[in-house]
Design a protein around this motif. Structure first.
Motif, PDB file in Angstrom:
ATOM      1  N   SER A  27    -100.020 -18.008  -2.535  1.00  0.00           N
ATOM      2  CA  SER A  27    -100.480 -18.215  -1.159  1.00  0.00           C
ATOM      3  C   SER A  27    -100.137 -19.623  -0.678  1.00  0.00           C
ATOM      4  N   LEU A  28     -99.651 -20.459  -1.612  1.00  0.00           N
ATOM      5  CA  LEU A  28     -99.275 -21.827  -1.269  1.00  0.00           C
ATOM      6  C   LEU A  28     -97.788 -21.946  -0.919  1.00  0.00           C
ATOM      7  N   PHE A  29     -97.114 -20.824  -0.746  1.00  0.00           N
ATOM      8  CA  PHE A  29     -95.669 -20.860  -0.521  1.00  0.00           C
ATOM      9  C   PHE A  29     -95.314 -21.721   0.686  1.00  0.00           C
ATOM     10  N   SER A  30     -96.062 -21.578   1.762  1.00  0.00           N
ATOM     11  CA  SER A  30     -95.689 -22.265   3.005  1.00  0.00           C
ATOM     12  C   SER A  30     -95.794 -23.778   2.888  1.00  0.00           C
ATOM     13  N   VAL A  31     -96.540 -24.279   1.905  1.00  0.00           N
ATOM     14  CA  VAL A  31     -96.685 -25.724   1.731  1.00  0.00           C
ATOM     15  C   VAL A  31     -95.926 -26.215   0.499  1.00  0.00           C
ATOM     16  N   SER A  32     -95.019 -25.379   0.006  1.00  0.00           N
ATOM     17  CA  SER A  32     -94.268 -25.702  -1.206  1.00  0.00           C
ATOM     18  C   SER A  32     -92.776 -25.810  -0.910  1.00  0.00           C
ATOM     19  N   SER A  33     -92.110 -26.677  -1.670  1.00  0.00           N
ATOM     20  CA  SER A  33     -90.651 -26.677  -1.655  1.00  0.00           C
ATOM     21  C   SER A  33     -90.160 -25.484  -2.474  1.00  0.00           C
ATOM     22  N   ALA A  34     -88.982 -25.012  -2.128  1.00  0.00           N
ATOM     23  CA  ALA A  34     -88.352 -23.918  -2.876  1.00  0.00           C
ATOM     24  C   ALA A  34     -86.925 -24.318  -3.195  1.00  0.00           C
ATOM     25  N   ARG A  35     -86.517 -24.024  -4.383  1.00  0.00           N
ATOM     26  CA  ARG A  35     -85.202 -24.451  -4.875  1.00  0.00           C
ATOM     27  C   ARG A  35     -84.407 -23.274  -5.430  1.00  0.00           C
ATOM     28  N   TRP A  36     -83.105 -23.382  -5.341  1.00  0.00           N
ATOM     29  CA  TRP A  36     -82.181 -22.491  -6.032  1.00  0.00           C
ATOM     30  C   TRP A  36     -81.397 -23.310  -7.054  1.00  0.00           C
ATOM     31  N   PHE A  37     -81.257 -22.738  -8.233  1.00  0.00           N
ATOM     32  CA  PHE A  37     -80.440 -23.284  -9.298  1.00  0.00           C
ATOM     33  C   PHE A  37     -79.468 -22.195  -9.751  1.00  0.00           C
ATOM     34  N   ARG A  38     -78.497 -22.601 -10.551  1.00  0.00           N
ATOM     35  CA  ARG A  38     -77.594 -21.617 -11.142  1.00  0.00           C
ATOM     36  C   ARG A  38     -77.167 -22.075 -12.529  1.00  0.00           C
ATOM     37  N   GLN A  39     -76.810 -21.098 -13.339  1.00  0.00           N
ATOM     38  CA  GLN A  39     -76.347 -21.397 -14.697  1.00  0.00           C
ATOM     39  C   GLN A  39     -75.163 -20.502 -15.017  1.00  0.00           C
ATOM     40  N   ALA A  40     -74.021 -21.151 -15.217  1.00  0.00           N
ATOM     41  CA  ALA A  40     -72.809 -20.438 -15.599  1.00  0.00           C
ATOM     42  C   ALA A  40     -72.747 -20.338 -17.120  1.00  0.00           C
ATOM     43  N   PRO A  41     -72.001 -19.374 -17.652  1.00  0.00           N
ATOM     44  CA  PRO A  41     -71.915 -19.218 -19.112  1.00  0.00           C
ATOM     45  C   PRO A  41     -71.448 -20.502 -19.776  1.00  0.00           C
ATOM     46  N   GLY A  42     -72.180 -20.925 -20.802  1.00  0.00           N
ATOM     47  CA  GLY A  42     -71.816 -22.107 -21.552  1.00  0.00           C
ATOM     48  C   GLY A  42     -72.115 -23.423 -20.865  1.00  0.00           C
ATOM     49  N   LYS A  43     -72.800 -23.372 -19.728  1.00  0.00           N
ATOM     50  CA  LYS A  43     -73.092 -24.607 -18.985  1.00  0.00           C
ATOM     51  C   LYS A  43     -74.597 -24.764 -18.786  1.00  0.00           C
ATOM     52  N   HIS A  44     -74.988 -25.994 -18.445  1.00  0.00           N
ATOM     53  CA  HIS A  44     -76.387 -26.260 -18.165  1.00  0.00           C
ATOM     54  C   HIS A  44     -76.761 -25.701 -16.794  1.00  0.00           C
ATOM     55  N   ARG A  45     -78.050 -25.427 -16.636  1.00  0.00           N
ATOM     56  CA  ARG A  45     -78.536 -25.014 -15.326  1.00  0.00           C
ATOM     57  C   ARG A  45     -78.365 -26.178 -14.364  1.00  0.00           C
ATOM     58  N   GLU A  46     -77.910 -25.902 -13.139  1.00  0.00           N
ATOM     59  CA  GLU A  46     -77.668 -26.962 -12.167  1.00  0.00           C
ATOM     60  C   GLU A  46     -78.322 -26.644 -10.828  1.00  0.00           C
ATOM     61  N   PHE A  47     -78.715 -27.704 -10.158  1.00  0.00           N
ATOM     62  CA  PHE A  47     -79.334 -27.597  -8.845  1.00  0.00           C
ATOM     63  C   PHE A  47     -78.310 -27.110  -7.816  1.00  0.00           C
ATOM     64  N   VAL A  48     -78.761 -26.232  -6.930  1.00  0.00           N
ATOM     65  CA  VAL A  48     -77.895 -25.744  -5.863  1.00  0.00           C
ATOM     66  C   VAL A  48     -78.414 -26.203  -4.499  1.00  0.00           C
ATOM     67  N   ALA A  49     -79.690 -25.939  -4.219  1.00  0.00           N
ATOM     68  CA  ALA A  49     -80.218 -26.256  -2.890  1.00  0.00           C
ATOM     69  C   ALA A  49     -81.734 -26.302  -2.938  1.00  0.00           C
ATOM     70  N   ILE A  50     -82.297 -27.043  -1.993  1.00  0.00           N
ATOM     71  CA  ILE A  50     -83.743 -27.121  -1.827  1.00  0.00           C
ATOM     72  C   ILE A  50     -84.086 -27.009  -0.348  1.00  0.00           C
ATOM     73  N   ILE A  51     -85.202 -26.342  -0.065  1.00  0.00           N
ATOM     74  CA  ILE A  51     -85.772 -26.362   1.276  1.00  0.00           C
ATOM     75  C   ILE A  51     -87.228 -26.791   1.129  1.00  0.00           C
ATOM     76  N   LYS A  52     -87.583 -27.843   1.818  1.00  0.00           N
ATOM     77  CA  LYS A  52     -88.941 -28.371   1.728  1.00  0.00           C
ATOM     78  C   LYS A  52     -89.862 -27.633   2.684  1.00  0.00           C
ATOM     79  N   ASP A  53     -91.166 -27.916   2.585  1.00  0.00           N
ATOM     80  CA  ASP A  53     -92.122 -27.198   3.423  1.00  0.00           C
ATOM     81  C   ASP A  53     -91.922 -27.504   4.904  1.00  0.00           C
ATOM     82  N   ASP A  54     -91.301 -28.656   5.187  1.00  0.00           N
ATOM     83  CA  ASP A  54     -91.052 -29.002   6.591  1.00  0.00           C
ATOM     84  C   ASP A  54     -89.707 -28.473   7.093  1.00  0.00           C
ATOM     85  N   GLY A  55     -89.005 -27.743   6.228  1.00  0.00           N
ATOM     86  CA  GLY A  55     -87.741 -27.148   6.623  1.00  0.00           C
ATOM     87  C   GLY A  55     -86.512 -27.977   6.312  1.00  0.00           C
TER      88      GLY A  55
END
Length: 111
Positions: A27-55
């Protein structure tokens, strides 16, 4: 603990598009940041994008101008629209909200 369910992955040709979705159980989604990450085979997980609660949004350099992160607080959902996909975008994509992670969705870019 936040339950996150991702969808929208698949196989697409280079230059194609996909739109990922991630729905959160908090229920706290609207006041939370949300992020996307990705992980390719044999590689570390990496940051892709973030959207903060203010947009406000930020992207890793290699996807800027091609990917767009957005959110719909009425649906507790964050999206990642991916255009002009390249083979190097192939990875399992994960969303993250409040320190919790989804199960991931596979994106494969190949001809």
């Amino acid at each position: 603990q936040v339950q996150l369910v991702e969808s929208g992955g698949g196989l697409v040709q280079p230059g194609g598009s996909l739109k990922l979705s991630c729905t959160a159980s908090t229920s706290l989604f609207s006041v939370s940041s949300a992020r996307w990450f990705r992980q390719a085979p044999g590689k570390h997980r990496e940051f892709v994008a973030i959207i903060k609660d203010d947009g406000n949004t930020q992207y890793r350099g290699s996807v800027e101008g091609r990917f767009t992160i957005s959110r719909d607080n009425s649906k507790n959902t964050v999206y990642l629209e991916m255009n002009n996909l390249k083979p190097e975008d192939t990875a399992v994509y994960y969303c993250s909200v409040r320190g919790d992670w989804g199960q991931g969705t596979q994106v494969t870019v190949s001809s």
